[in-house]
Design a protein around this motif. Sequence first.
Motif, PDB file in Angstrom:
ATOM      1  N   THR A  64       0.846  -1.194   0.000  1.00 14.93           N
ATOM      2  CA  THR A  64       0.000   0.000   0.000  1.00 14.93           C
ATOM      3  C   THR A  64       0.885   1.248   0.000  1.00 14.93           C
ATOM      4  O   THR A  64       1.798   1.374   0.810  1.00 14.93           O
ATOM      5  N   MET A  65       0.600   2.179  -0.945  1.00 19.56           N
ATOM      6  CA  MET A  65       1.375   3.415  -1.028  1.00 19.56           C
ATOM      7  C   MET A  65       0.600   4.584  -0.463  1.00 19.56           C
ATOM      8  O   MET A  65       1.165   5.530   0.065  1.00 19.56           O
ATOM      9  N   ALA A  66      -0.720   4.553  -0.653  1.00 17.58           N
ATOM     10  CA  ALA A  66      -1.599   5.648  -0.247  1.00 17.58           C
ATOM     11  C   ALA A  66      -2.995   5.038  -0.237  1.00 17.58           C
ATOM     12  O   ALA A  66      -3.188   3.949  -0.789  1.00 17.58           O
ATOM     13  N   PRO A  67      -3.976   5.721   0.401  1.00 19.92           N
ATOM     14  CA  PRO A  67      -5.334   5.153   0.393  1.00 19.92           C
ATOM     15  C   PRO A  67      -5.790   4.861  -1.038  1.00 19.92           C
ATOM     16  O   PRO A  67      -5.714   5.731  -1.907  1.00 19.92           O
ATOM     17  N   GLY A  68      -6.228   3.634  -1.299  1.00 18.29           N
ATOM     18  CA  GLY A  68      -6.744   3.272  -2.620  1.00 18.29           C
ATOM     19  C   GLY A  68      -5.669   2.978  -3.643  1.00 18.29           C
ATOM     20  O   GLY A  68      -5.966   2.771  -4.819  1.00 18.29           O
TER      21      GLY A  68
END
Length: 214
Positions: A111-115
Amino acid sequence: MTAIHHPDPSSLMSYAAGSLPESIAMVIACHLSSCEHCRKAVSDAEDVGRTLLEQLEPVTMSDGARDNMLAMLDNVAPEPFQSSPVKAVGNVPAPLQPMLGEDLNKLHWRTMAPGMKQFIIPAPEGKLRLLKIAPGTSMPKHSHTGSELTLVLQGSYSDELGRFRAGDIADLDGDISHQPMVDTHEDCICLIATDAPLKFTGLIPRLLQPFFDL
Ligand SMILES: [Zn+2]
């Protein structure tokens, strides 16, 4: 699936000449595995290259120069990626299957950022990654310092340039600034090659860039 968006003809010419960074060449190879139109364009470009080579005037080389040339040819690396029109099993394009297996959903996504999730694919030249973007999510607006080649593998997104669905390729250079947004209820998975870091226009994405590894 029939692609609407194809690589720029100059990219296909460079691919045929073997002069692209390997990350970019891999994205083109994956597109070729499902695009007969571009396979034909590459094959035509290879024919042109062959004809040009055949028309070159033969020159006489000294013994030393000939030995050097033969030694150099011995060290030429083999073609890095296959571009054969193999029908892929699963949802991973055939040229990537030796590295990734057959199922995009079985990869260890980070995961890098939300979504937004990422999977980095090791490439000898340039950066190659998969991005998995949730419905309704948009990437931060950005332009490029070099080339960016994106192949949609699943789902779709829209940006200033149009709508890109599975099989479509976006072939961008530094002049274009865009903000892709996933436009269906399905995760959009893209294969993206860059030969230089992206240039974000907003302050927050710029500050976050080192953490995104984009
Ligand atoms: Zn094509």
